[in-house]
Write a protein that holds these residues in place. Structure first.
Motif, PDB file in Angstrom:
ATOM      1  N   MET A  13       0.837  -1.211   0.000  1.00  0.00           N
ATOM      2  CA  MET A  13       0.000   0.000   0.000  1.00  0.00           C
ATOM      3  C   MET A  13       0.867   1.253   0.000  1.00  0.00           C
ATOM      4  SD  MET A  13      -3.121  -1.049   2.579  1.00  0.00           S
ATOM      5  CE  MET A  13      -3.407   0.657   2.949  1.00  0.00           C
ATOM      6  N   ALA A  14       1.907   1.275   0.832  1.00  0.00           N
ATOM      7  CA  ALA A  14       2.795   2.438   0.908  1.00  0.00           C
ATOM      8  C   ALA A  14       3.515   2.651  -0.417  1.00  0.00           C
ATOM      9  CB  ALA A  14       3.806   2.253   2.034  1.00  0.00           C
ATOM     10  N   ILE A  15       4.007   1.576  -1.001  1.00  0.00           N
ATOM     11  CA  ILE A  15       4.742   1.665  -2.265  1.00  0.00           C
ATOM     12  C   ILE A  15       3.836   2.175  -3.373  1.00  0.00           C
ATOM     13  CG2 ILE A  15       5.864   0.290  -4.073  1.00  0.00           C
ATOM     14  CD1 ILE A  15       6.923  -1.498  -1.689  1.00  0.00           C
ATOM     15  N   GLU A  16       2.668   1.598  -3.521  1.00  0.00           N
ATOM     16  CA  GLU A  16       1.762   1.991  -4.601  1.00  0.00           C
ATOM     17  C   GLU A  16       1.228   3.406  -4.415  1.00  0.00           C
ATOM     18  OE1 GLU A  16       1.132   0.511  -7.480  1.00  0.00           O
ATOM     19  OE2 GLU A  16       2.495  -1.109  -6.970  1.00  0.00           O
ATOM     20  N   PHE A  46       8.642  -2.337  10.685  1.00  0.00           N
ATOM     21  CA  PHE A  46       7.970  -1.406  11.590  1.00  0.00           C
ATOM     22  C   PHE A  46       6.458  -1.366  11.395  1.00  0.00           C
ATOM     23  CE2 PHE A  46      12.357   0.046  11.698  1.00  0.00           C
ATOM     24  CZ  PHE A  46      12.557   0.045  13.072  1.00  0.00           C
ATOM     25  N   TYR A  47       5.895  -2.498  11.012  1.00  0.00           N
ATOM     26  CA  TYR A  47       4.446  -2.589  10.815  1.00  0.00           C
ATOM     27  C   TYR A  47       3.678  -2.104  12.036  1.00  0.00           C
ATOM     28  CZ  TYR A  47      -0.219  -4.500  10.527  1.00  0.00           C
ATOM     29  OH  TYR A  47      -1.578  -4.614  10.544  1.00  0.00           O
ATOM     30  N   ASP A  48       4.067  -2.553  13.223  1.00  0.00           N
ATOM     31  CA  ASP A  48       3.318  -2.200  14.434  1.00  0.00           C
ATOM     32  C   ASP A  48       3.213  -0.696  14.621  1.00  0.00           C
ATOM     33  OD1 ASP A  48       2.795  -4.827  15.076  1.00  0.00           O
ATOM     34  OD2 ASP A  48       4.516  -5.014  16.422  1.00  0.00           O
ATOM     35  N   GLU A  49       4.272   0.016  14.291  1.00  0.00           N
ATOM     36  CA  GLU A  49       4.258   1.472  14.437  1.00  0.00           C
ATOM     37  C   GLU A  49       3.536   2.157  13.269  1.00  0.00           C
ATOM     38  OE1 GLU A  49       6.925  -0.488  14.692  1.00  0.00           O
ATOM     39  OE2 GLU A  49       7.655  -0.173  16.731  1.00  0.00           O
ATOM     40  N   LEU A  50       3.694   1.618  12.071  1.00  0.00           N
ATOM     41  CA  LEU A  50       3.182   2.279  10.871  1.00  0.00           C
ATOM     42  C   LEU A  50       1.705   2.033  10.598  1.00  0.00           C
ATOM     43  CD1 LEU A  50       6.182   1.539   8.474  1.00  0.00           C
ATOM     44  CD2 LEU A  50       5.699   3.670   9.700  1.00  0.00           C
ATOM     45  N   HIS A  51       1.188   0.866  10.954  1.00  0.00           N
ATOM     46  CA  HIS A  51      -0.184   0.544  10.557  1.00  0.00           C
ATOM     47  C   HIS A  51      -1.234   1.389  11.260  1.00  0.00           C
ATOM     48  CE1 HIS A  51      -0.796  -1.824  14.233  1.00  0.00           C
ATOM     49  NE2 HIS A  51      -2.069  -1.878  13.903  1.00  0.00           N
ATOM     50  N   TRP A  57      -0.368   9.847   5.706  1.00  0.00           N
ATOM     51  CA  TRP A  57       0.844  10.023   6.506  1.00  0.00           C
ATOM     52  C   TRP A  57       1.914   9.036   6.060  1.00  0.00           C
ATOM     53  CZ3 TRP A  57       3.918   6.947   9.474  1.00  0.00           C
ATOM     54  CH2 TRP A  57       4.865   7.598  10.267  1.00  0.00           C
ATOM     55  N   LEU A  58       1.535   7.774   5.883  1.00  0.00           N
ATOM     56  CA  LEU A  58       2.491   6.745   5.469  1.00  0.00           C
ATOM     57  C   LEU A  58       3.085   7.078   4.103  1.00  0.00           C
ATOM     58  CD1 LEU A  58       3.893   4.064   5.984  1.00  0.00           C
ATOM     59  CD2 LEU A  58       1.868   2.915   5.077  1.00  0.00           C
ATOM     60  N   ASN A  60       3.348  10.116   2.639  1.00  0.00           N
ATOM     61  CA  ASN A  60       4.221  11.284   2.757  1.00  0.00           C
ATOM     62  C   ASN A  60       5.521  10.957   3.483  1.00  0.00           C
ATOM     63  OD1 ASN A  60       2.396  12.902   1.379  1.00  0.00           O
ATOM     64  ND2 ASN A  60       1.373  13.555   3.254  1.00  0.00           N
ATOM     65  N   THR A  61       5.442  10.134   4.504  1.00  0.00           N
ATOM     66  CA  THR A  61       6.635   9.741   5.254  1.00  0.00           C
ATOM     67  C   THR A  61       7.546   8.864   4.400  1.00  0.00           C
ATOM     68  OG1 THR A  61       5.456   9.918   7.346  1.00  0.00           O
ATOM     69  CG2 THR A  61       7.455   8.567   7.344  1.00  0.00           C
ATOM     70  N   THR A  62       6.959   7.961   3.645  1.00  0.00           N
ATOM     71  CA  THR A  62       7.744   7.094   2.760  1.00  0.00           C
ATOM     72  C   THR A  62       8.472   7.929   1.712  1.00  0.00           C
ATOM     73  OG1 THR A  62       6.229   5.243   3.108  1.00  0.00           O
ATOM     74  CG2 THR A  62       7.614   5.149   1.141  1.00  0.00           C
ATOM     75  N   ILE A  63       7.772   8.861   1.083  1.00  0.00           N
ATOM     76  CA  ILE A  63       8.388   9.720   0.067  1.00  0.00           C
ATOM     77  C   ILE A  63       9.469  10.602   0.691  1.00  0.00           C
ATOM     78  CG2 ILE A  63       7.978  11.667  -1.501  1.00  0.00           C
ATOM     79  CD1 ILE A  63       5.188  10.377  -2.037  1.00  0.00           C
TER      80      ILE A  63
END
Length: 74
Positions: A13-16, A46-51, A57-58, A60-63
């Motif tokens: 999801m984050a990648i796409e 870091f799934y537990d923190e990111l989900h 947010w995910l 924007n943070t990933t980019i």
């Protein structure tokens, strides 16, 4: 280490989502993230923190993290 369906799904999801925001393919985004170590050192473990964050947010943070890590390696 093996990751659960949830870890992998969140990473996809984050990648796409990040790829769509940058108007590039998911494959290109994955390759850029992988080259910086962000798939194995950020998205998957870091799934537990990111989900618990929003997809916006995910994304924007990933980019932002990708751009910072790419710039640091120049």
């Amino acid at each position: 280490m093996g990751y659960s369906y949830d870890n992998i799904h969140l990473s996809i999801m984050a990648i796409e989502s990040a790829a769509a925001q940058l108007n590039i393919s998911g494959s290109e985004m994955y390759q850029r993230l992988k080259a910086q170590g962000l798939v194995g050192n950020f998205l998957l473990p870091f799934y537990d923190e990111l989900h618990s964050q929003s997809l916006e947010w995910l994304t924007n943070t990933t980019i932002g993290t990708l751009k910072n890590w790419e710039e640091a390696k120049k």
